[in-house]
Structure formats: structure tokens, C-alpha cells
Design a protein around this motif. Sequence first.
Motif, short mmCIF file in Angstrom:
data_model
loop_
_atom_site.label_atom_id
_atom_site.label_comp_id
_atom_site.label_asym_id
_atom_site.label_seq_id
_atom_site.Cartn_x
_atom_site.Cartn_y
_atom_site.Cartn_z
N UNK A 30 30.43 52.49 24.14
CA UNK A 30 29.11 53.08 24.34
C UNK A 30 29.23 54.38 25.12
N UNK A 31 28.53 55.43 24.65
CA UNK A 31 28.52 56.73 25.33
C UNK A 31 27.46 56.70 26.42
N UNK A 32 27.89 56.66 27.66
CA UNK A 32 26.95 56.59 28.78
C UNK A 32 26.95 57.88 29.58
N UNK A 33 27.12 59.01 28.91
CA UNK A 33 27.14 60.29 29.61
C UNK A 33 25.74 60.67 30.06
N UNK A 34 25.69 61.55 31.04
CA UNK A 34 24.41 62.02 31.55
C UNK A 34 23.74 62.93 30.52
N UNK A 35 22.44 63.11 30.67
CA UNK A 35 21.71 63.96 29.74
C UNK A 35 22.20 65.40 29.84
N UNK A 36 22.40 65.89 31.04
CA UNK A 36 22.93 67.23 31.27
C UNK A 36 24.30 67.10 31.93
N UNK A 37 25.19 67.99 31.58
CA UNK A 37 26.55 67.95 32.12
C UNK A 37 26.54 68.15 33.64
N UNK A 38 25.74 69.09 34.11
CA UNK A 38 25.69 69.40 35.54
C UNK A 38 24.36 68.90 36.13
N UNK A 39 24.10 67.65 35.95
CA UNK A 39 22.83 67.04 36.33
C UNK A 39 22.53 67.20 37.83
N UNK A 40 23.50 66.95 38.67
CA UNK A 40 23.26 66.98 40.12
C UNK A 40 23.03 68.41 40.62
N UNK A 41 23.79 69.37 40.14
CA UNK A 41 23.57 70.76 40.53
C UNK A 41 22.20 71.22 40.07
N UNK A 42 21.80 70.80 38.88
CA UNK A 42 20.48 71.17 38.37
C UNK A 42 19.38 70.55 39.23
N UNK A 43 19.57 69.34 39.69
CA UNK A 43 18.58 68.67 40.53
C UNK A 43 18.41 69.39 41.86
#
Length: 146
Positions: A30-43
Motif C-alpha cells: 500500500x502506498x501511504x505517502x503524504x499528499x505533498x512531498x514537503x508537507x511539514x514545510x508547507x504547514x
Amino acid sequence: MKFNWGHGIFTFYVIFVATLVVVVIKSRTFDNSLVYENYYARDINYQQEYDRRLNSNSLADPLRIVSSDEGYALQFPPSLEEKVEGTVLLYRPSTKSDDRRVALEVNPEGTMSLPLRGMNPGRYEAIVEWQSGGVKYYDELDLNIR
């Protein structure tokens, strides 16, 4: 041979372990990757994005997607007097491999044709990060490619 409670317990444990093995194997594929690659920096930088959205909402004529001869085009507000610069991310929520980022190339009429050649049909979001006259804007527009 008679089936007694010991055989029942053994059968239960065998089925239980087999089920666990199948679940573990399935979960590894199962692919459990985040929606955005740099999710935390974007947040962390969300306040800047929020300010850009407010700038976009304050425009008298908002950024729109219109149908054109080649497919779809971005229609920028005609009230802008400065050159428009920025990027467009054609983001497909269901498949990361279908995402495409392009630089804005706005013609004198204030439109830009979206490069849809070779893209799979489906639902996309056109995420436009742009600036004009030193003011930064951010828009998310829905796009359905057929």
C-alpha cells in the motif's frame, strides 16, 4: 478420527495466523505517502499562503479557467497592469505521477493556455502561485480533463 475442541483451537489459530500474514503482505504494498512531498514545510509557511489567498479574494475579477481552442486556459484579471509571473501546478489528488508544474507564460490578452497534451483524463486542481506588481497571489481552481 473425531473432531474435538483441541482441533477447533488449532484450526482457529492457523486461520488467524494466515489472516495476519495476508494483512501484513497487503500493507507492505500500500502506498501511504503524504499528499505533498514537503508537507511539514508547507504547514509551517501556511500564513504566507493564507495572505496570498486573501490577496486573490480581494481582486474585483478573480482568476478563472475558461475553455479555449486548445482545451483550457487561465484568464487573469484584466485590471492588472504589471507583468504576471509565477507557476501552475496541475495537481492530481489520486496519482502523484500525473502532477505537472509549468511556469506562467501569459499572453498580452491576459490568458495562458494550459498544457494538457499527454495528461490522463480525470480530476485535477490547478494551483496557481503568481504575482503582479509586487503583490503575491494564490489560487486553487478545479479542472476536469476529458
